[in-house]
Design an enzyme around this catalytic site. Sequence first.
Site, PDB file in Angstrom:
ATOM      1  N   SER A  94       0.308  -1.305   0.252  1.00  0.00           N
ATOM      2  CA  SER A  94       0.408   0.070  -0.297  1.00  0.00           C
ATOM      3  C   SER A  94       0.523   1.467   0.063  1.00  0.00           C
ATOM      4  O   SER A  94       1.479   1.173  -1.148  1.00  0.00           O
ATOM      5  CB  SER A  94      -1.075   0.424   1.285  1.00  0.00           C
ATOM      6  OG  SER A  94      -2.043   0.831   0.946  1.00  0.00           O
ATOM      7  N   HIS A 199      -9.022   1.155  -0.347  1.00  0.00           N
ATOM      8  CA  HIS A 199      -8.146   0.456  -1.166  1.00  0.00           C
ATOM      9  C   HIS A 199      -9.457  -0.325  -1.746  1.00  0.00           C
ATOM     10  O   HIS A 199     -10.105  -1.394  -2.719  1.00  0.00           O
ATOM     11  CB  HIS A 199      -7.712  -0.819  -1.557  1.00  0.00           C
ATOM     12  CG  HIS A 199      -5.972  -0.576  -1.077  1.00  0.00           C
ATOM     13  ND1 HIS A 199      -5.099   0.336  -2.029  1.00  0.00           N
ATOM     14  CD2 HIS A 199      -5.460  -0.432  -0.009  1.00  0.00           C
ATOM     15  CE1 HIS A 199      -4.219   0.534  -1.383  1.00  0.00           C
ATOM     16  NE2 HIS A 199      -3.951   0.840  -0.672  1.00  0.00           N
TER      17      HIS A 199
END
Length: 309
Positions: A94, A199
Amino acid sequence: MSQWMLLFPGQGAQTVGMGSDLAAGLPECRALFDEASDVLGLDLLKLCTEGPLEELTKSRNAQPAIFVVSMAARAALAHAAGAPLAVGGTAGLSSGEWAALHEAGVISFADTVRVLRARGEFMQAACEATPGGMLTLIGLPVEKAREVAAEAGLEVANLNSPLQTVLSGHADRIPAGEAAAKAAGAKRALKLNVAGAFHSTLMQPAADQLADFIQDIEFSAPKMPVWSNVTGQLHTTPEEIRRLMVAQVVSSVRWTDCFAGLAAAGLTPGFECGPGTVLAGLAPRIVAGVPVKSIFDLASAQEAVKLIQ
């Protein structure tokens, strides 16, 4: 000579006290905090060392702070090794992917700090606009986890290992996800303590803002292999990297593919640079027999280099 992999954690790994030992022990680590503080206009080392946790956990602070601690941990590893690091490839989870891009020479240290501050601000705003949540499923194969997501009206956010998947979406859909996961036979379904639905498509406003923000940031071609969260494959050109790093905000993190790619390239051992031990813990669940050591302070750096001495 064998080449190693460097891995970088993402948001969620932050803890009060992170980086304090590194900054106190090595001038090169303290210099990283000083440079980042100048960019951010705040005393980053004080925030990391003293908190409060509520302030450190805010995305606008956590993302650049974890990056700087990660770079300090990397510097501590180099110091402990006593020689240039034999890094053959890198990846980050991430927000940690930005650290991997910096490691590969794609983006400067100062620009990475700026991007992560802005990225955190944009994501926090998106979280506040639409309440969201995340749910970790443990013990379900990926296809079963996808079925749970579809049934509950959630999205697949992270593919962390073959038997660990994180779902993301509207906060009011999380209970349905927990129930569907239990019915599907998951060993555990854990609601994460996060600000929103990272996400997932709920982050599209943040992705749009990030696209505008990084339009004028200089990106260079990678000097080493870097695996993309979005594709699970190698990053290529600067413009493609720019596009994928915007898409990453709303896309599934294909961490299983990233780590498997590093291992398949023969890069071993691995070093997780930054707070926490999550990536080292996931490693054997993805590919057995590839040692990964976590580096978060001076002692762990000294311990890690035993793998290569």
